[in-house]
Design an enzyme around this catalytic site. Sequence first.
Site, short mmCIF file in Angstrom:
data_model
loop_
_atom_site.label_atom_id
_atom_site.label_comp_id
_atom_site.label_asym_id
_atom_site.label_seq_id
_atom_site.Cartn_x
_atom_site.Cartn_y
_atom_site.Cartn_z
N ASP A 14 21.34 23.30 -12.10
CA ASP A 14 20.49 22.20 -11.90
C ASP A 14 20.70 21.42 -13.12
O ASP A 14 20.76 21.43 -14.19
CB ASP A 14 19.20 22.82 -11.45
N ARG A 45 25.39 20.29 -4.63
CA ARG A 45 24.51 19.86 -4.00
C ARG A 45 23.99 18.75 -4.85
O ARG A 45 23.83 18.32 -5.81
CB ARG A 45 23.50 21.28 -4.94
#
Length: 322
Positions: free
Chosen positions: A129, A177
């Site tokens: 992330d 992502r």
Amino acid sequence: MLKDFFIGLSQNQFLNNAAKKYGLQMGAQNVVAGTNIAETIESIKELNKHGISCTVDNLGEFVFEKEEAITAKEQILAVIEAIHENEVDAHISLKPSQLGLDIDYDFCKENIEEIVAAANEYGIFVNFDMEDHARLQPSFNLLDELSAKYDNIGTVIQAYFFRAEEDLYKHKDYRLRIVKGAYKEPAEVAYQDKQDIDKNYIKLIEWHLLNGKFTSIATHDHNVINHVKQFVKDNNIPNDKFEFQMLYGFRKDMQLDLAKEGYNFCTYVPFGQDWYGYFMRRLAERPQNMNLVVKQVFTKKTNTMIGLAAGAFLLGRLTKKK
């Protein structure tokens, strides 16, 4: 102003402490999949029944003590073992700052490599992330260095950064992502206007769908989702090249509908006690998210706590101005 408001709430220590203490009573079970691994695995199993895969986030970030980073690492390793033992359809999302990035780069790298190596043994994907701008390049460095040894890793591209397009091109052969971005960033490095962010977001998604390895489209915006549906149809992009992603507890009906329609769908599954800052940043990222969960999450006690924190936040802003 609304984004600043939610960011301010996410940093309010009083509310964070109250959320950890009274999480379940305040409705935390509607935005996190569990406070421990066993609860989380049960939540994953339920989602898997509906054809939905999961990416699991051990909540917590911005760690400044080695002991805390090591505890987080051990927790994530335990999640990997639980995913393997229970044979659930899930992978890992981790934050470098939780694993020591703000303490020492090499220490953080060692922690992350241990996680990636353990996941690799079981064929489990690990997503890095991305966080705020100060931690952006070191996080990409970690990804680039570890990808020399492991191919089960990918990361996030945040559309509000000016550099996002360059980062996308460089990492097109990774599973990515693509998100809009959830932190408050200065105008020197990021778009500030929603229309500019949305335009760049669509541009990045389309390019990676056409040129990248695998695209995770993380959004609750049905307009974006409908646009992507038409785009992949027009360009003959197979379903195994992409997935839609949403957060646990948000737009549940749409999550189920997309899975039923035959699209790959992945739910971002956070777990643990440190949930409130995470939730407030989701509202800061897209304040419309408030409408998606307000009836499920906010109890009378929650609203009271938010009101107190909001007052403290606004009072602090006024005090600073004086």
